[in-house]
Every structure is written in structure tokens, then in C-alpha cells.
Design a protein around this motif. Structure first.
Motif, short mmCIF file in Angstrom:
data_model
loop_
_atom_site.label_atom_id
_atom_site.label_comp_id
_atom_site.label_asym_id
_atom_site.label_seq_id
_atom_site.Cartn_x
_atom_site.Cartn_y
_atom_site.Cartn_z
N LYS A 1 1.11 -1.09 0.26
CA LYS A 1 0.49 -0.09 0.46
C LYS A 1 1.26 1.35 -0.09
N LYS A 2 1.97 0.89 0.76
CA LYS A 2 2.74 2.68 1.67
C LYS A 2 3.63 2.28 -0.18
N ASP A 3 3.91 1.56 -1.37
CA ASP A 3 4.58 1.65 -2.55
C ASP A 3 3.89 1.94 -3.18
N ARG A 4 2.57 1.65 -3.51
CA ARG A 4 1.91 1.94 -4.94
C ARG A 4 1.17 3.24 -4.31
N VAL B 1 -10.42 -8.50 5.47
CA VAL B 1 -11.20 -7.35 5.12
C VAL B 1 -11.17 -6.07 5.67
N GLN B 2 -12.35 -5.85 6.11
CA GLN B 2 -12.51 -4.57 6.88
C GLN B 2 -11.97 -3.73 7.89
N ASP B 3 -10.83 -5.02 7.84
CA ASP B 3 -9.50 -4.61 9.38
C ASP B 3 -8.15 -4.35 8.96
N ILE B 4 -8.24 -4.24 7.28
CA ILE B 4 -7.57 -3.74 7.27
C ILE B 4 -7.55 -3.15 6.22
N ALA B 5 -8.32 -2.02 6.14
CA ALA B 5 -9.04 -1.51 5.18
C ALA B 5 -8.53 0.24 6.14
N ASP B 6 -7.98 0.99 4.97
CA ASP B 6 -8.15 2.93 5.59
C ASP B 6 -9.21 3.19 6.00
N ALA C 1 -14.04 10.48 -4.17
CA ALA C 1 -13.95 11.56 -5.04
C ALA C 1 -12.82 12.78 -4.48
N LYS C 2 -12.51 12.56 -3.31
CA LYS C 2 -11.51 13.66 -2.38
C LYS C 2 -10.22 13.08 -2.49
N THR C 3 -9.77 11.72 -2.31
CA THR C 3 -8.40 11.49 -1.61
C THR C 3 -7.66 11.87 -2.66
N ASP C 4 -6.38 12.37 -2.18
CA ASP C 4 -5.11 12.11 -3.04
C ASP C 4 -4.40 11.20 -3.16
N SER C 5 -5.21 9.88 -3.02
CA SER C 5 -3.91 8.79 -3.37
C SER C 5 -3.62 8.67 -4.68
N GLU C 6 -2.58 7.58 -5.21
CA GLU C 6 -2.94 7.49 -6.69
C GLU C 6 -3.84 6.52 -7.21
N VAL C 7 -3.51 5.26 -5.99
CA VAL C 7 -4.94 3.79 -6.29
C VAL C 7 -6.33 3.91 -5.19
N ILE C 8 -7.10 3.36 -6.10
CA ILE C 8 -8.14 3.35 -5.05
C ILE C 8 -8.16 1.48 -4.71
N VAL C 9 -8.17 0.73 -3.97
CA VAL C 9 -8.35 -0.27 -3.90
C VAL C 9 -9.42 -0.68 -3.02
N ASP D 1 -2.72 -9.62 -3.65
CA ASP D 1 -2.59 -9.27 -5.75
C ASP D 1 -2.62 -8.50 -6.44
N ALA D 2 -3.97 -7.61 -5.83
CA ALA D 2 -4.45 -6.79 -7.06
C ALA D 2 -3.18 -5.22 -6.68
N LEU D 3 -3.26 -5.50 -5.37
CA LEU D 3 -2.04 -4.56 -5.29
C LEU D 3 -0.85 -4.84 -5.71
N ILE D 4 0.22 -5.69 -6.16
CA ILE D 4 1.36 -6.11 -6.86
C ILE D 4 0.68 -6.26 -8.23
N ALA D 5 -0.49 -6.80 -9.02
CA ALA D 5 -0.56 -6.68 -10.09
C ALA D 5 -0.73 -5.29 -10.84
N LEU D 6 -1.55 -4.50 -9.71
CA LEU D 6 -2.01 -2.61 -10.49
C LEU D 6 -3.38 -3.21 -11.53
N SER D 7 -3.91 -5.00 -10.98
CA SER D 7 -4.95 -5.31 -12.13
C SER D 7 -5.57 -6.15 -10.41
N PRO D 8 -7.38 -6.29 -10.88
CA PRO D 8 -8.16 -6.02 -11.67
C PRO D 8 -8.67 -4.76 -11.99
N ARG D 9 -8.72 -3.62 -12.65
CA ARG D 9 -8.96 -2.00 -12.84
C ARG D 9 -10.25 -2.18 -13.37
N VAL D 10 -11.40 -1.24 -12.88
CA VAL D 10 -12.25 -1.11 -13.17
C VAL D 10 -12.16 0.37 -14.43
N THR D 11 -12.39 0.89 -15.51
CA THR D 11 -12.02 1.78 -15.93
C THR D 11 -13.60 1.75 -16.31
#
Ligand code: 13P
Ligand code: SF4
Length: 308
Positions: free
Chosen positions: A21-24, A38-43, A56-64, A279-289
Motif C-alpha cells: 500500500k505504501k509502495d503504491r 478485509v474491514q480490518d486492513i482497510a483505511d 471523490a476527494k482522496t489524493d492517493s494514486e490508487v484506490i483499492v 494480488d491486486a496491489l502487486i499487479a495493479l489489476s483488475p482495474r475498473v475504468t
């Protein structure tokens, strides 16, 4: 803890996710229906409205997004410059699939001038055909804000009816429903009331009308948690998806919560696991666009809701 994996595995996966998470430069958002671990590791863990406000307002580069597809899609609509990940791409919402853009366009043709309120549990294409979105937390406020007579509420018939009844304002209701909340029956309620006569019944407005009529309180997931926290009552029968019990136990350790039916489990919400988040954080996938033409129109409907 109520984790569905061993404590050892939880610690290992949580450590890996924290480092990734820090890395990404990622933020992890989770809905209250997610697995406890899952709830326990969430921000941040929240209801649909809080999660879309944050996205809508986060400045993180990636939203999981630990939730279902329409939630990640809303994040992609609101924050197009961010990478939005849905760890389990097949986590859909059967209710959202009960309305599609083509059917909605046909309805609008039949009833010119109709104002369409779409529950956020809809696809981006449906949002793009809508005047305004709502969540279960603000459906009443959203409908109240509309002028004019012809209103169509999609796709949740139960939430639409709940808002219409409170406002005493007739609306056309699309015949959609949540397959998970629909499993809760009047017999379940009568049985739970008999077993726990001192408990208050708190339910989500996605429940059927006959269930809502029995409730002491009706609200969104965040609304139910607030109610339980602020109530002097010590026992509650809970008429919504099982995942909410994790937060209820955390914030009200001295109170008792009884799930109104053991069938209140949404398989889509439960399909996200910690291993998939990692795995999603490692691969930056699956991505929703979302395609730009659709995104811009869908954003207008979401923005109108967020502006209220
Ligand atoms: P809320 O968290 O907005 O109450 O949403 C309930 C729901 O069913 C999400 O899928
Ligand atoms: Fe959809 Fe119901 Fe599951 Fe929510 S609980 S994701 S509305 S099926």
C-alpha cells in the motif's frame, strides 16, 4: 476477531498489504458487508455514500475498492485520474443488473420529461441516463430535492417505496430488488422477536415492505450503526447483510446483536479476500475504468447527489 482465516495468515497478509500500500501510494476502502479481515486492513470502512465521498476527494494514486463493481465504478467516475482496483472483478450486484441503459432509454421515450433517480447500485451507463443518484442514506433527501411530478426510481423498488412513503410522494418504481435482503422473511422476524423480546429490530431499506413495517429503525448501514451506538437499548435484531456485525461488535462491545436470518449473506460482497487484495496491489489489476463519454454524464448524476 471473527476472521475467516487463521490469525497467522491474517498477520502475514496484513503485513504484505501494508507494505504494498505504501509502495503504491494506495488507499483501501471497504464496505461494511466485507469479510471482517478485509474491514480490518482497510483505511476506511463505510456505507456507499461515505465511500463515494471519500473516493471523490482522496489524493492517493490508487484506490483499492473492497466492495462490488458499481462501487469501484463510481470511484472511477469521480476520480478518473486514479487507478481504481476491484480485487475480485466478478463481484457484481444482482440488483444493479436488474436495470440496463437500453430499457431505461425506452422508458424515458414513453414518458417524456420523467426525472430518473438512480440508486448508486447501478451501472455507469444507467447513471449516465439518470438525472440524479442516491444511496440508501440520502434517498429521501434526493427525492425531496426534485421539483415536478413524474419521477422514476431505479432499480430498488423497496428503497423507492420507502422514500415515497416518507415523503408521501408517488413515484414510479422499477421492479428491482436485492437478492440478499429479499431472503429475509416475516417468519424470520417473528421468530427472532420471540427469541429476543427486548431487542429492537433495525433493518436496511432494501428489505421488503412487510419487514420494514415491523422495524423500530430503518437506515443505511452507517445509519444502523449510529442508531445502535446511540440507543440505550442493549439488544438488536439486525436485518441487513451479515458483514455489518463486525463493526457493530467493535463499536458496541457491551451490546448484543442477532442477525435476523443466517441467509443474510451477499456472496458478491464476500468474494473479496485478503489474498486478492494483495494480488491486486502487486499487479495493479483488475482495474475498473469507464468510457469517457459515459463517465462525464454519469458524473453529473453523482455530482448532483454529492452537492446536496
Ligand atoms: P449502504 O451501505 O449504502 O447502506 O448500501 C447497502 C448495499 O446494499 C450496498 O450494496
Ligand atoms: Fe447488491 Fe444486495 Fe449484495 Fe448490496 S447486498 S451488493 S444490493 S446484492
Amino acid at each position: 476477531m471473527n476472521h475467516t482465516i487463521s490469525e497467522e495468515l491474517f498477520q502475514t497478509l496484513a503485513g504484505e498489504i501494508e507494505a504494498l500500500k505504501k509502495d503504491r501510494k494506495a488507499i483501501i476502502l471497504a464496505h461494511y458487508y466485507q469479510r471482517p479481515e478485509v474491514q480490518d486492513i482497510a483505511d476506511f470502512v463505510g456505507d456507499s455514500l461515505q465511500l463515494s465521498q471519500l473516493a471523490a476527494k482522496t489524493d492517493s494514486e490508487v484506490i483499492v475498492f473492497c466492495g462490488v463493481h458499481f462501487m469501484a465504478e463510481s470511484a472511477a467516475i469521480l476520480s478518473p485520474d486514479k487507478i481504481v482496483l476491484l480485487p475480485e472483478l466478478n463481484a457484481g450486484c444482482p440488483m444493479a443488473d436488474m436495470v440496463d441503459a437500453e430499457a431505461l432509454r425506452a422508458y424515458k421515450k414513453r414518458v417524456p420529461g420523467v426525472q430518473v433517480v438512480s440508486y448508486v447500485n447501478t451501472s455507469a451507463e444507467v447513471k449516465a441516463e439518470s438525472d440524479i443518484c442516491c444511496t440508501s442514506a440520502n434517498a429521501v433527501k434526493v427525492v425531496e430535492s426534485l421539483k415536478g411530478k413524474d419521477i422514476l426510481f431505479v432499480p430498488d423498488e423497496n428503497l423507492g417505496r420507502y422514500a415515497a412513503n416518507i415523503l408521501k410522494r408517488p413515484m414510479e418504481l422499477w421492479p428491482g430488488y436485492c437478492k440478499t435482503h429479499d431472503r429475509l422473511s416475516k417468519e424470520d422476524i417473528l421468530k427472532a422477536r420471540q427469541e429476543h423480546p427486548l431487542a429492537k429490530l433495525i433493518v436496511h431499506p432494501e428489505c421488503r415492505e412487510d419487514i420494514c413495517q415491523e422495524a423500530d429503525y430503518i437506515g443505511s448501514t452507517a445509519g444502523l450503526i449510529n442508531y445502535a451506538q446511540n440507543s440505550e437499548n442493549k439488544e438488536f435484531i439486525v436485518g441487513t447483510e451479515s458483514g455489518i456485525l463486525h463493526r457493530l461488535h467493535q463499536v458496541c462491545p457491551d451490546k448484543e446483536f442477532y442477525l435476523a436470518s443466517e441467509r443474510l449473506v451477499c456472496p458478491n460482497m464476500k468474494s473479496t479476500t485478503l489474498a486478492k487484495v494483495r494480488d491486486a496491489l502487486i499487479a495493479l489489476s483488475p482495474r475498473v475504468t469507464v468510457k469517457e463519454g459515459i463517465r462525464v454524464r454519469a458524473k453529473e448524476a453523482l455530482d448532483r447527489m454529492l452537492a446536496l
